[in-house]
Motif scaffolding. Structure first.
Motif, mmCIF file in Angstrom:
data_model
loop_
_atom_site.group_PDB
_atom_site.id
_atom_site.type_symbol
_atom_site.label_atom_id
_atom_site.label_comp_id
_atom_site.label_asym_id
_atom_site.label_seq_id
_atom_site.Cartn_x
_atom_site.Cartn_y
_atom_site.Cartn_z
ATOM 1 N N GLY A 117 14.223 -0.853 7.911
ATOM 2 C CA GLY A 117 12.769 -0.834 7.733
ATOM 3 C C GLY A 117 12.044 -1.931 8.481
ATOM 4 O O GLY A 117 10.826 -1.960 8.522
ATOM 5 N N GLN A 122 9.375 3.858 16.417
ATOM 6 C CA GLN A 122 8.225 4.721 16.173
ATOM 7 C C GLN A 122 8.280 5.517 14.879
ATOM 8 O O GLN A 122 9.351 5.934 14.442
ATOM 9 N N GLN A 123 7.078 5.769 14.375
ATOM 10 C CA GLN A 123 6.923 6.562 13.169
ATOM 11 C C GLN A 123 7.694 7.867 13.276
ATOM 12 O O GLN A 123 7.566 8.603 14.247
ATOM 13 N N VAL A 127 13.585 8.755 10.450
ATOM 14 C CA VAL A 127 13.403 9.101 9.039
ATOM 15 C C VAL A 127 14.656 9.724 8.432
ATOM 16 O O VAL A 127 14.989 9.467 7.284
ATOM 17 N N ARG B 64 5.649 6.556 -0.462
ATOM 18 C CA ARG B 64 6.688 6.146 0.482
ATOM 19 C C ARG B 64 7.748 5.294 -0.217
ATOM 20 O O ARG B 64 8.936 5.413 0.079
ATOM 21 N N PHE B 70 11.810 6.122 3.485
ATOM 22 C CA PHE B 70 11.050 4.900 3.755
ATOM 23 C C PHE B 70 11.630 3.717 2.975
ATOM 24 O O PHE B 70 12.397 3.913 2.027
ATOM 25 N N VAL B 77 7.256 -1.158 2.760
ATOM 26 C CA VAL B 77 6.541 -0.012 3.332
ATOM 27 C C VAL B 77 5.341 -0.475 4.157
ATOM 28 O O VAL B 77 5.151 -0.049 5.298
ATOM 29 N N GLN B 80 6.422 -2.315 7.401
ATOM 30 C CA GLN B 80 7.323 -1.639 8.336
ATOM 31 C C GLN B 80 6.636 -1.631 9.710
ATOM 32 O O GLN B 80 5.489 -1.181 9.821
ATOM 33 N N ALA B 83 3.842 0.878 11.125
ATOM 34 C CA ALA B 83 3.519 1.905 10.127
ATOM 35 C C ALA B 83 2.011 1.984 9.860
ATOM 36 O O ALA B 83 1.462 3.070 9.704
ATOM 37 N N PHE B 84 1.348 0.850 9.789
ATOM 38 C CA PHE B 84 -0.079 0.852 9.472
ATOM 39 C C PHE B 84 -0.869 0.004 10.470
ATOM 40 O O PHE B 84 -0.484 -1.120 10.770
ATOM 41 N N TYR B 121 2.194 10.744 4.650
ATOM 42 C CA TYR B 121 1.536 10.458 5.931
ATOM 43 C C TYR B 121 0.040 10.720 5.813
ATOM 44 O O TYR B 121 -0.390 11.578 5.036
ATOM 45 N N TRP B 123 -3.504 10.620 8.715
ATOM 46 C CA TRP B 123 -3.969 10.293 10.059
ATOM 47 C C TRP B 123 -5.404 10.738 10.220
ATOM 48 O O TRP B 123 -5.898 11.591 9.471
#
Lengths: 478, 149
Positions: A117, A122-123, A127, B64, B70, B77, B80, B83-84, B121, B123
């Motif tokens: 983690g 990349q996102q 996973v 997550r 995740f 989270v 990560q 991620a954000f 997710y 977006w």
């Protein structure tokens, strides 16, 4: 042309001026020189500043890469451990040894997960790898508790371990290849994170082959079903409490009206049709003529059955006028009005002048904790400012509650601190893997610490221990 | 005259460079609890969104944590890498008022309100550059955000 003329005139003018001066320094020389010097100093400063910033950036990049490398090396080390441990788990005949090995797998998986983690990938690119690791750990944990209870691994479980081992082997191979690229320098963490291209990138940076190969191993991984929170069955839960016909948008609005009073709802708009979630709903936004002010409220109504799944009415709360007992009563009245009968308040929190009270369904004197509804009561005027019933809608049904196989006294004998027990009752509690347990609930106090112990009413096993935390912010269990 | 112009341009340039360098970090509040962290993340990601949209962003973070794909902690989270955006652009470090809406939204998310029904997710369709994200199954649209699984 015009410019030249001006220059010319200016020069003429200056030349004329200079005649009156004794020194030979051309006019404007000092001013111009000063300006030049200032520019030179500025240039020097910016260059120095730039060089300093660049050095700093290089240093930070190095530190960051060091962190990423550490995380990567730790992760690969633990993945290798897991591969070896899974192989050993297939070879042991001793329950105790198996429990030891499985516990180690679980522990290593947690560490892999933490390090994975932290990698700048990349996102979505890894996973499936993350999921594999989480499931391996979770599965090993479940098997550990089975072993501790003295149950040997079944053939089916052995087969699953064998499968997981094979996947771990290919994960190791792929991580090796990735490691090769990292050490060869053909791959850098900056590249992986897509840095340096972001500014102009219209689309994603392509995921490197080595990375997609790692994740590809797990794309067709067999589904794992077992008694753990990451088991595949957890993602396929159905709303057992939702029954009835599908309702239209108009009927859904009508149901909202029943709750708040038709006259209090203005300018209602359907914002979205929610699909693909666990419950299909209509999402509404409206002005609610509250007791205190008119404010925006949001609510979801289920398509099946037309039940209000949740609503939120966010407004500022004034001075606290209600105590928690009054708030619990207000919440209960609201639930009864909304058609939820036989709900008992359990725990609550109090923040920013709002009490969030948990209510659980009660059937024949047995508290059914999975059938949970939360109600938010504003403590300034007792208005309901929030409601959430997903727990209830997911699990509620009339249950066939059996007669306990052991008596209250027999169950009490299983409790470590019998002398500290104050009260007892029967309860159905949820497990973290979606099933339910029928238990005796014993409430006790030890050194000012309230606690709850759950003894299975059918098997006599101790299923759970909860601490009750009494704080300024309410009563919580941990 | 020309030199003055140069000076002004250089001064602007230096100022610009200075402005680009991150300043001293704001005095962080002494509480580093999950509520505070979650509220800051919501503030950085969904300030200006409808209340429900703020709760939804908090719920995605918590979903997550519970998802095997995740990291399994709130901090894991949120931080990560990549991620954000609120973490990448430093918006998450902006101090927040303890009575602000984002704290309430974080609290509601922690108490179990989830307008996204388990989404992991979200977006902004207007600015999302990732093709991959569009392969997600959309569950709901709240404010400027799409929420998907």
């Amino acid at each position: 042309m015009e410019y030249d003329e001006k220059e010319y005139i200016l020069e003429k003018h200056e030349a004329h001026d200079s005649e009156h001066k004794r020194d030979r320094v051309p006019p404007g020389y000092y001013a111009r020189n000063k300006a030049k010097n200032v520019v030179i100093v500025f240039l020097a400063l910016t260059t120095l500043f730039g060089a300093y910033e660049f050095q700093l950036a290089v240093k930070l990049r190095r530190q960051l890469d060091a962190q990423y490398n550490r995380a990567f090396y730790e992760m690969t080390g633990y993945v290798q451990d897991i591969e070896v441990l899974l192989a050993k788990a297939m070879l042991t005949s001793s329950n105790e040894k198996a429990a030891d090995i499985l516990k180690d797998i679980w522990h290593r998986a947690e560490l892999v997960s933490t390090n994975l983690g932290q990698l700048p990938i990349q996102q979505g690119a890894l996973v499936n790898t993350q999921k594999f690791i989480s499931q391996v750990g979770d599965y090993a944990k479940t098997l550990t508790s089975q072993n501790v209870k003295g149950k040997t691994l079944t053939q089916e479980q052995m087969d699953t371990i064998k499968n997981l081992h094979q996947l771990a082997v290919s994960l190791n191979d792929n991580l090796d290849k990735f490691h090769g690229e990292l050490t060869a320098g053909t791959m850098t963490w900056a590249n992986l994170a897509g840095e340096g291209t972001r500014l102009f990138a219209k689309n994603d940076v392509e995921i490197p082959m080595t990375i997609s190969n790692i994740d590809g191993t797990f794309e067709n991984m067999p589904t794992l079903i077992y008694d753990g929170p990451f088991s595949e069955h957890m993602t396929k839960q159905k709303a057992l409490g939702l029954t009835g016909d599908k309702v239209t948008e108009e009927q859904a609005i009508e149901n909202l009206g029943k709750l708040f009073g038709k006259e209090n709802i203005r300018n209602i708009q359907k914002v979205s049709d929610n699909k693909n979630g666990v419950i299909d709903t209509y999402n509404f936004r409206f002005e609610l003529e509250g007791k205190k002010e008119k404010s925006i409220a949001e609510a979801d109504v289920s398509v099946v059955g037309g039940r209000v799944v949740w609503f939120l009415y966010n407004r500022d709360v004034g001075d606290v006028e209600l105590d928690i007992d009054k708030a619990k009563e207000v919440g209960k009245q609201f639930l009864e009005k909304s058609g939820f009968k036989s709900m008992k308040d359990t725990y609550y929190t109090e923040q920013q002048g709002i009490a969030t009270i948990n209510y659980a369904y009660e059937q024949d004197g047995v508290i059914v904790y999975p059938d949970l509804i939360k109600v938010k009561v504003a403590l300034d005027n007792g208005e309901i400012v929030g409601f959430e019933s997903k727990g209830y809608l997911m699990s509620h049904r009339q249950r066939d509650i059996p007669k306990p196989a052991i008596s209250m006294e027999e169950a009490l004998q299983k409790v470590a601190r019998k002398e500290n027990i104050i009260s007892s009752g029967l309860a159905i509690i949820p497990t973290n893997y979606g099933s339910e347990l029928f238990c005796y609930e014993f409430k006790g106090k030890l050194d000012d610490q309230d606690f709850l112990v759950y003894i299975n009413a059918m098997t006599g096993e101790e299923e759970d221990i909860l601490l009750i935390i009494n704080s300024d912010e309410g009563i919580l269990t941990m | 005259m020309h030199f003055k112009k140069f000076i002004i341009i250089f001064a602007l340039f230096v100022g610009f460079v200075m402005a680009l360098t991150p300043g001293q970090a704001q005095n962080n509040s002494d509480r580093t609890s999950d509520l505070q962290l979650l509220a800051r993340a919501i503030n950085g990601e969904a300030r200006g969104e409808p209340y429900e949209g703020q709760v939804a962003v908090g719920a995605v973070i918590l979903n997550r944590v519970k998802d095997p794909r995740f990291p399994n902690s709130i901090a894991g989270v949120i931080y990560q890498p990549g991620a954000f955006t609120a973490v990448s652009d430093g918006q998450i470090n902006v101090p927040i008022d303890p009575n602000s809406t984002v704290v309430k939204a974080a609290q509601d998310a922690l108490n179990g309100w989830d307008p996204t029904y388990g989404c992991v997710y979200y977006w902004n369709p207007a600015t999302a550059t990732s093709k991959w994200i569009w392969s997600r199954e959309i569950v709901t649209k709240i404010g400027k955000h799409y929420f998907g699984k």
